[in-house]
Write an enzyme that holds these catalytic residues in place. Structure first.
Site: not given
Ligand code: PLP
Length: 462
Positions: A122, A213, A215
Site C-alpha cells: 500500500f 496487511d 485492512a
Molecule cells: C488504508 C490502508 C493502509 C493504511 O491505513 P490508514 O488507516 O489509512 O493509516 C494500509 N494498507 C492498506 C491495504 C490500506 O488499505
C-alpha cells in the site's frame, strides 16, 4: 437472494447538489486535484472506503457505554477479546490508524537497507519503509497483469518469484514479507488461502517474518468463501481466522473492515518483538490499552469487526459492487475484472485512448467525473505510481491507467450508484472531449495527495 441490504436507514445526512459552473470553479481552485476539494463541494464521495462507513445503532450505543480510563479501560478489553478471537495473536495493540502500525512494526523489526516483499505494498506502507531506508518490492502474481481475465485470485503473491528472492543473492536482506488482503494496490483483488498457506510456508522455511496487511480481511474472506472451492461451506469469520493463523502477526487499518471512522491494529505472536513495539507505541501513540484512540473508538471498532464479518452484510456489499460493475461495463467502460467488494477500478487508459500516459488519462477521468456529476474518486495510474523528472514530466508511466471508485460501507444506495453509472456512461459517449492534464506543482513524497495540475485541451479544441 436479490439486491437487498440487511439494514435500513435511521439517520440521514443531506448531500450537496451543485451546478457544473460551481464544480468548474471548485476544481480550478483545487488545482485540478480532487484531494484539494472541500467535501461539501462533492455530491457522491467515492474517493475512499477508509473511515467513511456508516455506524450502526449498536456501535453508537456502545460508544456511550465506553470507558475512557487512561489505563486498562473496559473498552480495551472488549476490543482485545474480539481481535483475539479473530486472530489468535497474543499481543494486541490498538493504534490511531493503519500507518502507525506500519511505522511501529517496521521500526522495531527492520534496519536500513533491508527489503520488504509484498503482493503489492500500500502507498503508506511503502512510504514508511522508504523513510526507514528500506526497500519495498512488489511481487504480484502473473495473472494480475491481464486486467480483463476472470481469474478468481489476482491478488495473490507470485510464489515462484518469492522463492527466487528468498533463495537468491538478496535473500539475507529480506526482513519481512507482508501480504495485503485484499490487494488494494492491485485492483482490490483477493488472495486465496492456498496462496497465503504456501507463502507462509516459504517464509517459515527461510526464517522470514510473515505478516498480513489485513485492512480488508473480511472482504477477502468473503471472496474466498465464494471463489475457493475448499472453503465454500465456511463462514467469512472462519476463513479470516485461518488467514490470520498462517501469519506471525498483522497490521490493519480498522477504518476499512473495522467500520470505524478512525483506528488501527498491530497484533503479534512474538514476545520479544511485541516488547519492542510496545515501547514505540507508548512513546508515539499512547499507552498499550488505548494506542491513540478513545474508549468510544475501541467500542465501535470491536462491534464493527463483528458486523463486517456477517455473511449477509458481505453478500449485500458484494452484490452492490457487482451491480455497479454490470452498469459500468454495459456503458462501455472496462474495469479490472472480476469485481471485488470495496471498489471498482476503471480502465481509463482504454477509455481515453487519445490521452498518452503523460497526460494522465486516469486523472483526467477522475476530474471529468467530478465536473460532470460531482463524483469524487481516485486516480491509480501514472500520476500516483509513475515517475516524474525534476520538471514534473512523466518519465516512467504506471503499468495501467486506472481510476478507483471506492464504495464506502453502508453509505450509498442503489440509486446513488445508478447516478454514478449514468454519469460515467455520458462521458463514455464522447471520451475524446476529455482533456488531459499536466503537473505544475508536486511534492517529493506521496505526490498525488497534494500536487496541483492544469488541463491541456485536446489538439483542435480550446
Ligand atoms: C488504508 C490502508 C493502509 C493504511 O491505513 P490508514 O488507516 O489509512 O493509516 C494500509 N494498507 C492498506 C491495504 C490500506 O488499505
Amino acid at each position: 437472494m436479490g439486491l437487498m441490504e440487511p439494514y435500513r436507514i435511521k439517520v440521514i445526512e443531506p448531500i450537496p447538489i451543485t451546478t457544473r459552473a460551481q464544480r468548474e470553479q471548485a476544481l480550478a481552485r483545487a488545482g485540478y486535484n480532487p484531494f484539494n476539494l472541500r467535501a461539501d463541494e462533492v455530491t457522491i464521495d467515492l474517493l475512499t472506503d477508509s473511515g467513511t462507513g456508516a455506524l450502526s445503532a449498536e456501535q453508537q450505543a456502545a460508544s456511550l457505554r465506553a470507558d475512557e480510563s487512561y489505563a486498562g479501560a473496559r473498552s480495551f478489553y472488549r476490543f482485545r477479546d474480539v481481535v483475539e478471537d479473530l486472530t489468535s495473536y497474543p499481543h494486541i495493540y490498538p493504534v490511531h490508524q493503519g500507518r502507525a502500525a506500519e511505522r511501529i512494526l517496521f521500526t522495531a523489526l527492520l534496519s536500513p537497507g533491508q527489503i520488504s516483499i509484498s503482493n503489492t505494498h500500500f502507498d503508506t506502507t511503502r512510504a514508511n519503509l522508504e523513510l526507514l531506508g528500506c526497500a519495498a518490492r512488489d511481487l504480484p502474481c502473473q495473472e494480475a497483469r491481464d486486467l480483463d481475465s476472470a481469474e478468481p485470485f489476482k491478488g495473490n503473491i507470485d510464489l515462484v518469484r518469492l522463492e527466487e528472492v528468498l533463495t537468491g543473492p538478496d535473500a539475507r536482506a529480506v526482513g519481512l514479507v507482508v501480504v495485503t488482503i485484499t490487494n488494494n494496490g492491485g485492483g482490490g483483488q483477493p488472495v486465496s488461502l492456498a496462496n497465503l498457506t504456501a507463502a507462509s510456508a516459504l517464509c517459515r522455511r527461510h526464517g522470514v517474518p510473515f505478516f498480513l496487511d489485513a485492512a480488508r480481511f473480511a472482504e477477502n474472506a468473503w471472496l474466498v468463501t465464494q471463489r475457493e472451492g475448499a472453503y465454500a461451506g465456511r463462514t467469512p469469520r472462519e476463513v479470516a481466522r485461518l488467514a490470520f493463523e498462517r501469519a506471525d502477526g498483522c497490521l490493519a487499518s480498522l477504518k476499512k473492515d473495522g467500520i470505524g471512522h478512525i483506528g488501527g491494529l498491530l497484533a503479534l505472536r512474538d514476545d520479544a518483538l511485541a516488547k519492542k513495539c510496545e515501547g514505540l507505541l507508548i512513546a508515539t501513540e499512547g499507552f498499550r490499552t488505548y494506542g491513540g484512540l478513545a474508549g468510544r473508538d475501541l467500542e465501535m471498532l470491536a462491534l464493527g469487526l463483528l458486523e463486517a464479518t456477517e455473511p449477509e452484510y458481505l453478500r449485500a456489499r458484494a452484490e452492490m459492487t457487482a451491480y455497479l460493475a454490470a452498469l459500468v461495463t454495459r456503458a462501455g467502460v472496462d474495469i479490472v475484472a472480476p469485481p471485488g467488494l470495496h471498489a471498482l477500478y476503471l480502465n481509463a487508459g482504454r477509455l481515453l485512448r487519445h490521452l498518452p500516459p503523460d497526460r494522465f488519462p486516469g486523472h483526467a477521468l477522475a476530474c471529468e467525473l467530478y465536473l460532470a456529476g460531482g463524483i469524487r474518486c481516485l486516480e491509480l495510474g501514472s500520476l500516483f505510481l509513475g515517475a516524474l523528472d525534476e520538471v514534473r514530466t512523466l518519465i516512467t508511466p504506471a503499468p495501467h491507467e486506472l481510476v478507483r471508485i471506492a464504495i464506502p460501507r453502508r453509505v450509498y444506495t442503489q440509486s446513488h450508484l445508478e447516478y454514478v453509472a449514468a454519469t460515467l456512461a455520458a462521458i463514455a459517449r464522447h471520451p475524446e472531449r476529455v482533456p488531459g492534464y499536466r503537473v505544475i506543482e508536486a511534492p517529493a513524497l506521496l505526490r498525488h495527495f497534494s500536487c496541483r495540475l492544469e488541463p491541456v485541451m485536446p489538439v483542435g479544441r480550446t
